[in-house]
Design a protein around this motif. Sequence first.
Motif, mmCIF file in Angstrom:
data_model
loop_
_atom_site.group_PDB
_atom_site.id
_atom_site.type_symbol
_atom_site.label_atom_id
_atom_site.label_comp_id
_atom_site.label_asym_id
_atom_site.label_seq_id
_atom_site.Cartn_x
_atom_site.Cartn_y
_atom_site.Cartn_z
ATOM 1 N N THR A 1 -93.345 -37.861 -61.999
ATOM 2 C CA THR A 1 -92.041 -37.697 -61.421
ATOM 3 C C THR A 1 -91.858 -36.272 -60.963
ATOM 4 N N MET A 2 -91.087 -35.841 -59.732
ATOM 5 C CA MET A 2 -90.929 -34.840 -59.250
ATOM 6 C C MET A 2 -89.518 -34.212 -59.716
ATOM 7 N N ASP B 1 -87.949 -48.940 -53.262
ATOM 8 C CA ASP B 1 -88.603 -47.983 -52.464
ATOM 9 C C ASP B 1 -89.261 -48.828 -51.490
ATOM 10 N N ASP C 1 -82.176 -41.189 -54.936
ATOM 11 C CA ASP C 1 -83.208 -40.066 -54.832
ATOM 12 C C ASP C 1 -83.901 -40.374 -53.473
ATOM 13 N N SER D 1 -80.695 -42.796 -46.154
ATOM 14 C CA SER D 1 -81.157 -43.540 -47.296
ATOM 15 C C SER D 1 -79.945 -43.147 -48.256
HETATM 16 C C1 LIG Z 1 -88.110 -37.615 -53.193
HETATM 17 S S1 LIG Z 1 -89.008 -38.995 -53.419
HETATM 18 C C2 LIG Z 1 -88.377 -39.755 -55.196
HETATM 19 C C3 LIG Z 1 -88.689 -38.977 -56.431
HETATM 20 C C4 LIG Z 1 -88.588 -39.986 -57.514
HETATM 21 N N1 LIG Z 1 -87.393 -40.485 -57.739
HETATM 22 C C5 LIG Z 1 -89.271 -39.239 -58.802
HETATM 23 O O1 LIG Z 1 -88.876 -39.506 -59.896
HETATM 24 O O2 LIG Z 1 -90.396 -38.276 -58.516
HETATM 25 C C6 LIG Z 1 -88.257 -39.992 -52.190
HETATM 26 C C7 LIG Z 1 -88.557 -41.679 -52.302
HETATM 27 O O3 LIG Z 1 -87.680 -42.216 -51.468
HETATM 28 C C8 LIG Z 1 -88.384 -43.119 -51.114
HETATM 29 N N2 LIG Z 1 -87.146 -43.433 -49.667
HETATM 30 C C9 LIG Z 1 -86.420 -42.752 -49.172
HETATM 31 N N3 LIG Z 1 -85.668 -43.359 -48.149
HETATM 32 C C10 LIG Z 1 -85.895 -44.408 -48.093
HETATM 33 C C11 LIG Z 1 -85.232 -45.606 -47.538
HETATM 34 N N4 LIG Z 1 -84.470 -45.644 -46.667
HETATM 35 N N5 LIG Z 1 -86.049 -46.977 -47.761
HETATM 36 C C12 LIG Z 1 -87.011 -47.055 -48.722
HETATM 37 N N6 LIG Z 1 -87.494 -45.938 -49.444
HETATM 38 C C13 LIG Z 1 -87.035 -44.711 -49.078
HETATM 39 C C14 LIG Z 1 -89.678 -42.607 -50.275
HETATM 40 O O4 LIG Z 1 -90.572 -43.796 -50.077
HETATM 41 C C15 LIG Z 1 -89.935 -41.745 -51.435
HETATM 42 O O5 LIG Z 1 -90.809 -42.706 -52.583
#
Ligand SMILES: C[S@@+](CC[C@H](N)C(=O)[O-])C[C@H]1O[C@@H](n2cnc3c(N)ncnc32)[C@H](O)[C@@H]1O
Length: 280
Positions: A85-86, A143, A216, A222
């Motif tokens: 996780t980030m 996701d 997130d 989103s």
């Molecule tokens: C910053 S990362 C999430 C970090 C995560 N919560 C963690 O624990 O590390 C953003 C995620 O959102 C997903 N995402 C963003 N917009 C999206 C959308 N409109 N539909 C589906 N997935 C989306 C991306 O695929 C990505 O995996």
Amino acid sequence: MENCIQRTTKDLYLDLMKKTLSFTLWPEPPISIETFIYVRPLIIRFISSIVSSFLKKFRIHLVYERGYSALQRTEGMIWPGYADTMIGLKRLDNLQFCLETVIKDGVQGDLIETGVWRGGACIFMRAVLAAYGVDDRRIYVADSFEGLPKPDVDKFPADKGDKHYIHSFLKVSKDEVENNFLKYGLLDEKVVFLKGWFKDTLPNAPIENLAILRLDGDMYGSTMDALNSLYPKLSVGGFCIIDDYALPGCRKAVDDYIAQQGIHIEKKEIDYSGIYWRKE
Ligand SMILES: C[S@@+](CC[C@H](N)C(=O)[O-])C[C@H]1O[C@@H](n2cnc3c(N)ncnc32)[C@H](O)[C@@H]1O
């Protein structure tokens, strides 16, 4: 120093999970030169691919140090190379607090994160439920498993110029996320994957009510898609957690949604980026 004898096994397990999922137990190892090569100029990509392929014949891998501070890592300010996780330790602590509160107060509903990347925050939610022996709540893992979408500027002008979609680093397949749950022994029928773009999956998701809504998805669209579909399903007493309030698009989506709906909320800061509130 904390006295570990006075801490319960549950506390020790959840603490270890947070440190492991965020990879903060260990120093950040160097990452492969190939990880972020896609954002480098073509000539650099070309040269490093030749050098890298040559060296691999001798089982030598090119890596580089990213030089992040401990603070940047624990506060979730970086895109980590090895963590699951980030979101960093403070946002994991907040997730634990919210989850323990809804369990303690008997707030009805399932849990969801929209935007899961490698799945670590969802894995942690599953760990909390396991630690408390809660078996009547599901965890929705939403996701695309293909990274972020290109901005839909007609619908969401605030996303104009957003470049998240170019980052293959943010593309993590569903298989990989499932495998991450398996690594921790936490994949079961309580974990429900919603694969696809939020605009397609969330409006008809088989969710009745939610106790935790964790957003997130980084972008305006989103965030707005998730709020529109899911906020009405959040139980009174449930928590809405916004990971990316530091990002202008996400911040604007949250502020617009609150203004449009005329909702009164008391936003609380988690760290430099995360906020949350409890639905009244
Ligand atoms: C910053 S990362 C999430 C970090 C995560 N919560 C963690 O624990 O590390 C953003 C995620 O959102 C997903 N995402 C963003 N917009 C999206 C959308 N409109 N539909 C589906 N997935 C989306 C991306 O695929 C990505 O995996």
